[in-house]
Design an enzyme around this catalytic site. Sequence first.
Site, mmCIF file in Angstrom:
data_model
loop_
_atom_site.group_PDB
_atom_site.id
_atom_site.type_symbol
_atom_site.label_atom_id
_atom_site.label_comp_id
_atom_site.label_asym_id
_atom_site.label_seq_id
_atom_site.Cartn_x
_atom_site.Cartn_y
_atom_site.Cartn_z
ATOM 1 N N CYS A 33 34.949 50.771 68.279
ATOM 2 C CA CYS A 33 34.888 50.232 66.911
ATOM 3 C C CYS A 33 33.657 49.358 66.712
ATOM 4 C CB CYS A 33 36.148 49.443 66.587
ATOM 5 S SG CYS A 33 37.593 50.494 66.482
ATOM 6 N N ASP A 79 36.051 53.266 48.067
ATOM 7 C CA ASP A 79 35.988 54.681 48.452
ATOM 8 C C ASP A 79 34.540 55.104 48.717
ATOM 9 O OD1 ASP A 79 37.119 57.148 49.039
ATOM 10 O OD2 ASP A 79 36.901 57.869 46.975
ATOM 11 N N HIS A 80 34.327 55.774 49.838
ATOM 12 C CA HIS A 80 33.007 56.206 50.294
ATOM 13 C C HIS A 80 32.032 55.036 50.446
ATOM 14 C CE1 HIS A 80 34.806 59.999 49.084
ATOM 15 N NE2 HIS A 80 33.989 60.549 49.953
HETATM 16 NI NI NI Z 1 37.661 51.516 62.770
#
Ligand code: NI
Length: 146
Positions: A33, A79-80
Site C-alpha cells: 500500500c 470517483d476516478h
Molecule cells: Ni489501498
Amino acid sequence: MILVTRKAHFNAAHKLWNPQWDQARNEEVFGKCANKHWHGHNFELWVTVAGEVDPDTGFVVDLKWLKKIIEDRVIEPLDHSNINLDVPFMQGRMASTENLAMAIWDQLWETLQHPRYRLYSLQLFETPNNSVTYYGPGFGGLPPAP
Ligand code: NI
C-alpha cells in the site's frame, strides 16, 4: 426506528505513506500500500439513514434524493480520483479507509439531519473482504435513536 441503506460505488487510487517516516518504515508498516506509484480500489459505500416512516409517503427518506446527495457530495469528488492528491476533504490526512469513512461522514451528516431521520452509519468497503463502519464521532457505541 427503521434503517434505510443506499449503496454507492467509486473507483479511486491512493497510497498509504506517512511523510514523517523513511521509506523503509513506510514499507514495513504499509507493505504494497506504500507503493509510490499508487494503486486503486473499487470502493463500495453503504450509507444508512435511521428514522421513522413518513405517513404520507411510506418512506423514511426519498432514495432518489439520497442518491443525489451521495453523488454530489461523495462520488463526484472521489470517483476516478487520486485520494491523496485530488480530493479536497482528504488533504493532509492519511488515505486509509478509516479516515476516508470519517471524511465522508463530514460531507453528509449536516444534510442528513431531519426531525424524522438522520445519518446513522457508513460502511466503506475497500475490498469485498475489508470494510470499516462508522457511526459518527465519539467512542462508546451507537448513537441514540432519532
Ligand atoms: Ni489501498
